[in-house]
Structure formats: structure tokens, C-alpha cells
Design an enzyme around this catalytic site. Structure first.
Site, PDB file in Angstrom:
ATOM      1  CD  GLU A   1      40.066 -27.905  71.386  1.00 56.68           C
ATOM      2  OE1 GLU A   1      40.613 -28.522  72.309  1.00 56.68           O
ATOM      3  OE2 GLU A   1      39.051 -27.206  71.534  1.00 56.68           O
TER       4      GLU A   1
ATOM      5  CE1 TYR B   1      28.873 -29.208  73.430  1.00 56.89           C
ATOM      6  CE2 TYR B   1      27.821 -27.046  73.476  1.00 56.89           C
ATOM      7  CZ  TYR B   1      28.272 -28.176  74.141  1.00 56.89           C
ATOM      8  OH  TYR B   1      28.142 -28.270  75.497  1.00 56.89           O
ATOM      9  N   GLY B   2      29.663 -28.468  66.844  1.00 53.71           N
ATOM     10  CA  GLY B   2      29.333 -28.186  65.448  1.00 53.71           C
ATOM     11  C   GLY B   2      28.931 -29.399  64.641  1.00 53.71           C
TER      12      GLY B   2
ATOM     13  CB  CYS C   1      34.906 -20.576  65.328  1.00 51.02           C
ATOM     14  SG  CYS C   1      35.368 -21.870  66.512  1.00 51.02           S
ATOM     15  CB  THR C   2      35.403 -18.341  70.652  1.00 47.91           C
ATOM     16  OG1 THR C   2      34.849 -19.631  70.951  1.00 47.91           O
ATOM     17  CG2 THR C   2      34.311 -17.286  70.720  1.00 47.91           C
ATOM     18  CG  HIS C   3      38.482 -23.228  68.970  1.00 45.83           C
ATOM     19  ND1 HIS C   3      37.224 -23.370  69.493  1.00 45.83           N
ATOM     20  CD2 HIS C   3      39.248 -24.181  69.564  1.00 45.83           C
ATOM     21  CE1 HIS C   3      37.218 -24.386  70.351  1.00 45.83           C
ATOM     22  NE2 HIS C   3      38.437 -24.885  70.410  1.00 45.83           N
TER      23      HIS C   3
ATOM     24  CB  CYS D   1      29.968 -21.759  71.809  1.00 45.94           C
ATOM     25  SG  CYS D   1      29.782 -23.123  70.618  1.00 45.94           S
ATOM     26  CG  ASN D   2      30.896 -17.851  66.589  1.00 49.50           C
ATOM     27  OD1 ASN D   2      30.401 -16.878  66.033  1.00 49.50           O
ATOM     28  ND2 ASN D   2      32.016 -17.773  67.289  1.00 49.50           N
ATOM     29  CB  THR D   3      28.208 -24.214  67.223  1.00 50.20           C
ATOM     30  OG1 THR D   3      29.310 -24.315  66.312  1.00 50.20           O
ATOM     31  CG2 THR D   3      27.197 -25.291  66.883  1.00 50.20           C
TER      32      THR D   3
ATOM     33  CG  ASP E   1      33.612 -22.658  73.359  1.00 57.24           C
ATOM     34  OD1 ASP E   1      32.676 -22.843  72.560  1.00 57.24           O
ATOM     35  OD2 ASP E   1      34.803 -22.717  73.017  1.00 57.24           O
ATOM     36  CB  SER E   2      31.615 -26.844  72.423  1.00 53.58           C
ATOM     37  OG  SER E   2      32.502 -26.236  71.504  1.00 53.58           O
TER      38      SER E   2
END
Length: 257
Positions: free
Chosen positions: A147, A38-39, A179-181, A69-71, A6-7
Site C-alpha cells: 500500500e 480486514y485481517g 493475499c491478492t496484494h 480478498c483471501n481473508t 476487496d478490503s
């Protein structure tokens, strides 16, 4: 050996779900937090970063790649599948399949600006279920809030309410957390979007897809719990957040890409 990247730290939500399903899974995780998010980058740069991430995981012995990572899934998923001759899982398809399988007819999608602008979810849903309506909303502040571990702050609740209001009035029946967040904010998101809306967690859906794949392809499953964690900036909060989410200590190593 499974390679997961992931980013940043968001992909740890996928790791958490995988560990529930396959406790003795061998994997190596890479969080490219030094170059996150990354987005905010161009598709060309995202593809470059993603290729470097996969190269690193392959160098560590990965035989299957999970793009957590969805992006990257949206803007570089097909590119990676063409570039590398290993099984590659992304987080968009499993989430969409999960939403469609429960009979959703009005699906909301939230994600980073890059993910939403790509129209990846909308295009895939329209191909698989043309009668389904799709409504999207970029929620760029959600990642920094996660974050910062602001998971229950009143400011986070206020922002979530503002982001989700337009989707709420669209009378959606399912909401894809693109988004995985975002699963870390699931409680607040559910509260603000309404209890009748089903939340589709990409981490859960992707972990289930990989679980099914490994059951059908046992040659990729190594029964040895080797679990390595890398990130590109060990000086940040990655370790603190990952340990809080996983509820266990990890040995975090620095990745040189």
C-alpha cells in the site's frame, strides 16, 4: 456484469488478470479501504463487511461476485454463498486447485494473520490431496508495504527474507500467495524463496476460473466494456496505486455502504 471486491486495493491484481483474459469484460470494483485491513477484525465483523460489500455490488447490477480478498474468502466465503443466490467466486479454491494440478507435494502458504489462522488453505488442501504437506506463514507487513508502494525497497527485501526463511528450509515446491496484494511483491518473494519454488498467484488462478465459467455460461457475460471503480475512501492512495498497477487511468468514485 461482474462484481469484484476487496478490503482495499489488492483486488486490483485480480482485475488486471481478468482484463488480460477478457478485455471487454463489464465489471464494477469495490475497495473497502476505509475499513481495511480486514485481517485484523473478528469473523463476525468480516462477515458483516462482506455482506455490505456484496449488497453494494448487486445494487450496481452485478450478477456474479468475485471475492478478491483471501481473508473474506477464508472467513466469510461459505457464509456469502449461503446468503446470496448468485455465483460467487473466492480466491482460495482456484489457487489450491492450481497448486495441486502441477503436482505440488510440499506447499507453502503465506497470507494475513486472519487468513493463516483460519487454516482455510490447509484444510482444503488436506481434503483434496491428503498426501500433500502444507506449511503456513503469516506475513502481516506485506500489505502495508504494498500500500506504500515499497515494492523494491531494501527494507521490503529484508522483511521478505525474514518471513520466508522458515518456509525455505521446509523444502517447499510451491508457494501460494494467499493475499491478492502479494503478487505485487512477486519478484522479491521469488528471489527470497528461491527460483525452484513455483509461485501460485491467486489473481491469475481466480481470473482463469471466472474465464472458464463465463465461457460455459455466456448468459453472465455482457459484451460491453463498462468498467466502474469505487472505494470507500477516495482521499487515500487507492487511485494512484490502482493506476500504477493497471497502467491506465481510472475514474474513481466514492462508495456509500
Amino acid at each position: 456484469m461482474i462484481g469484484i471486491f476487496d478490503s482495499g486495493v489488492g483486488g486490483i491484481t485480480v482485475v488486471k488478470e481478468l482484463k488480460k483474459l477478457i478485455p471487454d469484460l463489464s465489471f464494477v470494483y469495490l475497495g473497502d479501504n476505509a475499513r481495511a485491513p480486514y485481517g485484523n477484525h473478528s469473523q463476525e465483523l468480516i462477515r458483516q463487511y462482506a455482506q455490505e460489500d456484496v449488497d453494494f455490488l448487486l445494487s450496481k447490477g452485478a450478477k456474479v461476485i468475485v471475492v478478491a480478498c483471501n481473508t473474506v474468502s477464508a472467513l466469510a466465503g461459505d457464509f456469502l454463498k449461503e446468503k446470496f443466490k448468485v455465483p460467487i467466486f473466492e480466491v482460495i479454491t482456484p489457487a489450491i486447485d492450481s497448486a495441486i494440478s502441477v503436482g505440488s507435494k510440499r506447499i507453502g502458504v503465506i497470507g494475513t494473520r486472519g487468513t493463516i489462522a483460519s487454516l482455510a488453505h490447509q484444510s482444503a488442501i488436506e481434503k483434496k490431496s491428503p498426501q500433500t504437506k502444507v506449511f503456513s506463514r503469516a506475513c502481516p507487513l506485506f500489505v502495508p508495504l504494498v500500500e506504500e508502494n515499497w515494492l523494491s525497497r531494501k527494507e521490503t527485501k529484508t522483511i521478505a527474507k525474514a518471513y520466508l526463511q522458515n518456509l525455505k528450509i521446509k523444502n517447499i515446491d510451491s508457494l501460494i500467495l494467499g493475499c491478492t496484494h502479494y503478487p505485487m511483491l512477486k519478484k522479491i518473494i521469488q528471489e527470497k524463496i528461491g527460483r525452484r519454488v513455483r509461485l501460485i498467484d491467486p489473481a491469475e488462478a481466480t481470473a482463469k476460473a471466472l474465464f472458464d465459467f463465463l465461457n460455459n455460461n455466456p448468459e453472465f457475460f455482457k459484451k460491453q466494456s463498462q468498467q466502474d471503480y469505487y472505494c470507500t475512501d477516495v482521499g487515500g492512495r487507492f487511485k494512484e496505486l490502482a493506476e500504477a498497477w493497471l497502467k491506465e487511468k481510472i475514474d474513481l468514485k466514492k462508495a456509500e455502504l
